[in-house]
Design an enzyme around this catalytic site. Structure first.
Site, short mmCIF file in Angstrom:
data_model
loop_
_atom_site.label_atom_id
_atom_site.label_comp_id
_atom_site.label_asym_id
_atom_site.label_seq_id
_atom_site.Cartn_x
_atom_site.Cartn_y
_atom_site.Cartn_z
N THR A 143 31.55 22.02 -36.76
CA THR A 143 31.63 20.90 -35.80
C THR A 143 32.38 21.35 -34.55
O THR A 143 31.95 21.10 -33.41
CB THR A 143 32.36 19.69 -36.44
N GLY B 298 43.31 17.29 -36.30
CA GLY B 298 43.02 17.46 -37.73
C GLY B 298 42.03 18.58 -37.97
O GLY B 298 42.06 19.61 -37.31
N VAL C 106 38.94 19.04 -37.29
CA VAL C 106 38.12 19.49 -36.14
C VAL C 106 39.02 19.84 -34.95
O VAL C 106 38.86 20.88 -34.31
CB VAL C 106 37.10 18.40 -35.72
N GLY C 107 39.97 18.96 -34.66
CA GLY C 107 40.83 19.16 -33.48
C GLY C 107 41.56 20.49 -33.53
O GLY C 107 41.67 21.20 -32.51
N LYS D 213 26.95 6.63 -45.23
CA LYS D 213 28.40 6.84 -45.06
C LYS D 213 29.10 6.07 -46.17
O LYS D 213 28.58 5.08 -46.68
CB LYS D 213 28.85 6.30 -43.70
N ASN E 193 33.22 10.13 -34.32
CA ASN E 193 31.99 9.35 -34.41
C ASN E 193 32.22 7.97 -33.80
O ASN E 193 33.30 7.40 -33.96
CB ASN E 193 31.59 9.19 -35.88
N ARG F 81 35.12 8.38 -45.93
CA ARG F 81 36.33 8.19 -45.12
C ARG F 81 37.41 7.43 -45.88
O ARG F 81 37.10 6.45 -46.57
CB ARG F 81 35.95 7.42 -43.85
P1 NAD Z 1 40.96 14.51 -39.85
O1 NAD Z 1 41.38 13.33 -40.64
O2 NAD Z 1 41.08 15.85 -40.45
O3 NAD Z 1 41.77 14.55 -38.46
C1 NAD Z 1 41.89 13.47 -37.61
C2 NAD Z 1 43.28 13.55 -36.99
O4 NAD Z 1 43.32 12.64 -35.92
C3 NAD Z 1 44.37 13.15 -37.97
O5 NAD Z 1 45.39 14.13 -37.96
C4 NAD Z 1 44.85 11.80 -37.44
O6 NAD Z 1 46.23 11.60 -37.66
C5 NAD Z 1 44.53 11.91 -35.98
N1 NAD Z 1 44.24 10.66 -35.27
C6 NAD Z 1 43.46 9.62 -35.67
N2 NAD Z 1 43.36 8.71 -34.71
C7 NAD Z 1 44.11 9.17 -33.67
C8 NAD Z 1 44.44 8.66 -32.38
N3 NAD Z 1 43.95 7.49 -31.96
N4 NAD Z 1 45.24 9.40 -31.57
C9 NAD Z 1 45.72 10.60 -31.98
N5 NAD Z 1 45.47 11.11 -33.21
C10 NAD Z 1 44.67 10.42 -34.03
O7 NAD Z 1 39.46 14.22 -39.37
P2 NAD Z 1 38.40 15.27 -38.83
O8 NAD Z 1 37.57 15.73 -39.95
O9 NAD Z 1 39.10 16.25 -37.94
O10 NAD Z 1 37.45 14.32 -37.96
C11 NAD Z 1 37.87 13.86 -36.69
C12 NAD Z 1 36.80 12.93 -36.13
O11 NAD Z 1 35.57 13.65 -35.98
C13 NAD Z 1 36.47 11.75 -37.04
O12 NAD Z 1 36.13 10.64 -36.24
C14 NAD Z 1 35.24 12.22 -37.81
O13 NAD Z 1 34.45 11.15 -38.27
C15 NAD Z 1 34.55 13.01 -36.74
N6 NAD Z 1 33.67 14.06 -37.25
C16 NAD Z 1 34.17 15.01 -38.07
C17 NAD Z 1 33.32 16.00 -38.54
C18 NAD Z 1 33.82 17.10 -39.41
O14 NAD Z 1 33.09 18.09 -39.60
N7 NAD Z 1 35.02 16.99 -39.96
C19 NAD Z 1 31.96 16.02 -38.14
C20 NAD Z 1 31.52 15.04 -37.26
C21 NAD Z 1 32.37 14.06 -36.82
#
Ligand code: NAD
Length: 355
Positions: free
Chosen positions: A136, A172, A174-175, A66, A255, A30
């Site tokens: 995911t 991001g 996942v979203g 991690k 997470n 991270r």
């Molecule tokens: P990412 O960095 O690609 O996207 C996260 C997005 O969320 C970013 O655009 C950021 O600006 C935004 N953000 C952060 N905090 C925010 C908030 N409080 N309000 C609104 N927007 C916010 O990360 P990702 O890979 O999409 O992962 C998202 C979450 O899911 C993380 O917590 C990560 O640990 C968890 N996760 C990801 C995966 C994976 O496969 N990428 C797997 C398991 C868990």
């Protein structure tokens, strides 16, 4: 905890190996602008602990680990820093394997794979499983379906997801695919992102989704809250606000989305909100990563089938929580602990030679 420091650019980081009972510690790296080393260490420890539970509950032969660097995701890492980090991983001789997380991209993993074998989430062209985030996202959608099936048993098709309203916090890796899939079902989808450039980009891609300011995340009526940003956004301050939105289900990618898991899970239960434990429903990415490390190499089918199990796993947790009156978090934690204990017993027997 293994401290990392790259003097040339004053880059501070840390790797946490939490538990290797089920196999080598595995977890993403991270990038985050932490206030200080203490905050970074606490975050990495709790994330590594969650990885241990995630690997256990999905029956994966990996342990929890991690890594994090004190660096804003917007600034990223340079090639020079990535080469140095790859070398640090080599020095650990495979005890820790890492890949994507907030701010850490497939491009970084691809680049580092030239210098170390201990990275996962490489592009498919390079023999990897690609960005695990899509898997995911698939797991999250299955978790949403399980919520509906639990409450409305006849809702057996993902198309029913289209009848509900969602708030995606964080658009991001996942979203974004979650928003895409939900918009395709015809659902009403609100989303927000603290990174305005990213929020606009996603808005341009999916005109049907409704962008709201991150500060107004709890100002709209919703059925599902889907946190996909940083953890800790569900806590004793936000739970009353989430309840006021009419939310019935929380399906997190983030997470450690609960700031105080046991207490917050009880508050959610009391509020009548069905919470899917994060390390259960967001396990698709880790499963995809584990698939890359299979003896025969990456298997898309293996990863898909194992991710599909999330649906039944979530339903089992819901049913047990209902029957026992305990929270979904307590049930999932007990399942993960029991699997870990079994693995530890097996290892002990094996090392004593009477397996
Ligand atoms: P990412 O960095 O690609 O996207 C996260 C997005 O969320 C970013 O655009 C950021 O600006 C935004 N953000 C952060 N905090 C925010 C908030 N409080 N309000 C609104 N927007 C916010 O990360 P990702 O890979 O999409 O992962 C998202 C979450 O899911 C993380 O917590 C990560 O640990 C968890 N996760 C990801 C995966 C994976 O496969 N990428 C797997 C398991 C868990």
């Amino acid at each position: 905890m293994i401290e990392l420091y790259y003097q040339k650019t004053d880059l501070r980081g840390v790797i946490c190996i939490h538990d290797s009972s089920c196999g080598p510690a595995t977890g993403g790296t991270r990038l985050w602008p932490y206030k200080n080393d203490q905050e970074m260490h606490a975050d990495v420890l709790s994330l590594a602990r969650a990885m241990t539970k995630k690997c256990a509950i999905h029956g994966l032969s990996h342990g929890g680990g991690k890594a994090a660097f004190n660096r804003s995701p917007k600034d990223g890492m340079t090639e020079e820093e990535l080469r140095w980090y790859a070398n640090e991983l080599e020095n650990l001789g495979g005890h820790f394997c890492t890949g994507e997380d907030i701010g850490f991209t497939v491009d970084y993993v691809n680049y580092m794979s030239q210098f170390t074998n201990h990275v996962t989430g490489k592009s498919k062209e390079l023999g990897g499983g690609g960005d695990p985030s899509l898997r995911t996202a698939h797991g999250l959608l299955l978790g949403m379906c399980a919520c509906l099936v639990f409450h409305v048993p006849e809702s057996t098709t993902t198309r029913l997801l289209g009848r509900y309203t969602y708030m995606i916090q964080g658009a991001g890796k996942v979203g974004l695919p979650v928003i895409k899939s939900l918009v395709q079902t015809g659902a009403k989808v609100f989303f927000c992102d603290t990174n305005e450039t990213q929020a606009q980009r996603v808005q341009e891609m999916f005109g049907a989704a409704i962008l709201v300011p991150a500060t107004e995340v709890f100002n709209h009526h919703i059925d599902f809250f889907v946190p996909c940003g940083k953890g800790g956004t569900v806590n004793k301050e936000t739970i009353p606000k989430i309840t006021a939105t009419g939310c019935t289900y929380i399906v997190p990618s983030a997470n450690n989305v609960l700031q105080n898991p046991d207490a917050d899970a009880k508050l959610l239960k009391k509020a009548g909100i069905l919470f899917v434990p994060d390390y259960v429903v967001n396990g698709g990415g880790m499963i995809n990563i584990a698939s890359e490390m299979l003896p025969g190499g990456y298997s898309d089918l293996w990863a898909k089938q194992k991710t599909d199990n999330i649906f039944d796993l979530v339903l089992t947790i819901f049913n047990e929580a209902e029957q026992t009156g305990r929270t979904t978090v307590a049930i999932a934690d007990a399942m993960a602990r029991s699997y870990l204990a079994k693995k530890k017993r097996e290892r002990k027997k094996f090392s004593l030679g009477y397996a």
